[in-house]
Motif scaffolding. Sequence first.
Motif, short mmCIF file in Angstrom:
data_model
loop_
_atom_site.label_atom_id
_atom_site.label_comp_id
_atom_site.label_asym_id
_atom_site.label_seq_id
_atom_site.Cartn_x
_atom_site.Cartn_y
_atom_site.Cartn_z
N VAL A 1 -8.12 -0.23 -8.39
CA VAL A 1 -7.66 -0.88 -7.47
C VAL A 1 -6.03 -0.87 -8.05
N ALA A 2 -5.82 -1.17 -9.18
CA ALA A 2 -4.28 -1.26 -9.37
C ALA A 2 -3.73 0.24 -9.56
N MET A 3 -4.43 1.15 -9.58
CA MET A 3 -3.84 2.37 -9.76
C MET A 3 -3.22 2.79 -8.07
N THR A 4 -3.66 2.03 -7.13
CA THR A 4 -2.92 2.17 -5.88
C THR A 4 -1.43 1.74 -6.05
N PHE A 5 -1.02 0.79 -6.62
CA PHE A 5 0.17 0.19 -6.87
C PHE A 5 0.85 1.48 -7.79
N GLN A 6 0.21 1.78 -8.70
CA GLN A 6 0.84 2.66 -9.90
C GLN A 6 1.19 4.08 -9.44
N LEU A 7 0.30 4.47 -8.21
CA LEU A 7 0.53 6.00 -7.61
C LEU A 7 1.83 5.76 -6.42
N VAL A 8 1.79 4.51 -5.57
CA VAL A 8 2.75 4.31 -4.94
C VAL A 8 4.03 4.20 -5.45
N THR A 9 4.18 3.51 -6.74
CA THR A 9 5.38 3.46 -7.43
C THR A 9 5.70 4.68 -8.05
N ALA A 10 4.93 5.46 -8.41
CA ALA A 10 5.16 6.83 -8.94
C ALA A 10 5.92 7.64 -8.02
N LYS B 1 17.44 -4.89 1.57
CA LYS B 1 16.25 -4.51 2.23
C LYS B 1 16.12 -3.11 2.57
N LEU B 2 14.84 -2.73 2.50
CA LEU B 2 14.55 -0.97 2.59
C LEU B 2 14.81 -0.73 4.09
N GLU B 3 15.23 0.34 4.18
CA GLU B 3 15.31 1.04 5.64
C GLU B 3 13.87 0.93 6.31
N ALA B 4 14.06 0.86 7.74
CA ALA B 4 12.60 0.88 8.61
C ALA B 4 11.85 2.15 8.12
N GLU B 5 12.43 3.35 8.06
CA GLU B 5 11.78 4.63 7.91
C GLU B 5 10.98 4.53 6.46
N HIS B 6 11.93 4.01 5.49
CA HIS B 6 11.35 3.90 4.19
C HIS B 6 10.11 3.02 4.11
N SER B 7 10.41 1.97 4.61
CA SER B 7 9.17 0.75 4.60
C SER B 7 7.95 1.46 5.37
N LYS B 8 8.12 1.91 6.36
CA LYS B 8 7.20 2.73 7.02
C LYS B 8 6.02 3.77 6.16
N GLN B 9 7.08 4.43 5.46
CA GLN B 9 6.75 5.68 4.68
C GLN B 9 5.81 5.04 3.77
N ILE B 10 6.43 4.00 2.64
CA ILE B 10 5.74 3.17 1.80
C ILE B 10 4.37 2.69 2.30
N LYS B 11 4.21 1.81 3.40
CA LYS B 11 3.03 1.24 3.99
C LYS B 11 1.90 2.43 4.39
N ARG B 12 2.48 3.26 4.75
CA ARG B 12 1.44 4.43 5.12
C ARG B 12 0.72 5.02 3.91
N PHE B 13 1.58 5.26 2.91
CA PHE B 13 1.16 5.94 1.76
C PHE B 13 0.25 4.89 0.98
N PHE B 14 0.72 3.66 0.91
CA PHE B 14 0.04 2.61 0.40
C PHE B 14 -1.46 2.46 0.88
#
Length: 419
Positions: free
Chosen positions: A61-70, A208-221
């Motif tokens: 479960v925590a690996m989700t945060f680790q991989l997104v951060t990485a 605040k992160l750009e909209a495109e960056h936020s969308k990219q992060i949410k999708r990968f998360f």
Amino acid sequence: MQALSILKSKKITPEQLFMVSVLAVNGGNYLYNLILGRVLGPAQFADAAVLITFLLVLSFVAMTFQLVTAKFSVLFEGDTFKSFVAKVYKQSFIVGVVFGLLIVTFASQLQTVFNTSSSNMFVIFGCGVPLYFLMSVNRGTYQGKKAYKSLSITYQGEMLSRLLITLAIILIFDIKASWVIALGILISFAFGLFPFKTSQISFSKTLKLEAEHSKQIKRFFLLTAFYELTQIIINNSDILLVKHYFESYEAGLYASLALIGRIVYFIAWMFVMLLLPAVVELKKEGKETASVLFKYVGYIAAISAVIVLGCVLFPELIINILFGEAYIDMAPLLWQYAIATSMFALSNIFAYYYLSLDKYVPVIISGVFGMLQVVLVVFYHDSLDQVVHMQIVAMAMLLIIQLAFFRLEVVRQKRLNLN
């Protein structure tokens, strides 16, 4: 003298140092489990196996945060990176608190479901969950920035503290209660936080992160979270289901089998840790990425072959050395379980490769076959043999489908290049 000077001139790369460190950590974790198995015996070890399985579930479960951060530590720089990391720390801590409270609140129910001797072990374990999530984000920053020395230290600290503290309490004070295992795990989370950059945590308003960056992060998360869920199901459901359907003695025997058989997966994990940042960086630079995949698939295939062969030739010797005579009944199943784990490890490399490239289909495939494994074990669990056979069926099908998808992707890419 000439040979010595050549050796001195060849410096160990950070990647090689990390691989050695991961092998040491896996060895230490194995030693921890093996000593517990010998000291506690099959029945009491079944309780410890539940906690160890909970730890593995938590790690996924925590690996989700680790991989997104990485991943986004590779892509983001400057203020964007600082804002991103601060936001992930806050979100991970909140999720950790929620999970910890759920475990503490439902400790009695968990005791009933998994037939454990105490609910206190779940309460203690739940208190450490928020620390684990912070630790995972911290590791993600080191993984993404390829700071493998610091990343190695966090893994070494967690492993050594858990091993030494738990065994000290058991052997010195002769306390063989399940809460001791939970306490050792809790304390190890605190040690695993170091080295920790407190400057990266900010509760004040960040950029605040750009909209495109936020969308990219949410999708990968979301994609990563779903895949880690499939990892939890595939890698841990068998132990929990066996603990539910079988008596404690048989569950303890099976836990020893799973621990030995999963050595392939634990070794493969270090290649996954190196694969993701490498693939993301190559993609960012517009270079081909398949060669990295082939390299790590080759490593895992070779390691798997050696381990399975060893389990075929010397099953009783392996179990005797690692766990002792009390667990010898599992010898005939050892090579079969190792085959199932090897197929899973190979499938896992393909899935993480495509996860790095933001491709969803392999993740969905893993989810389908993770659920299939659970369904098969739920309906077919007349014996421990049957439980293992059901896993072989599910993992063989998963590997075949993953290989077929890879082949189709190669053909599709060639057609695109020709056009």
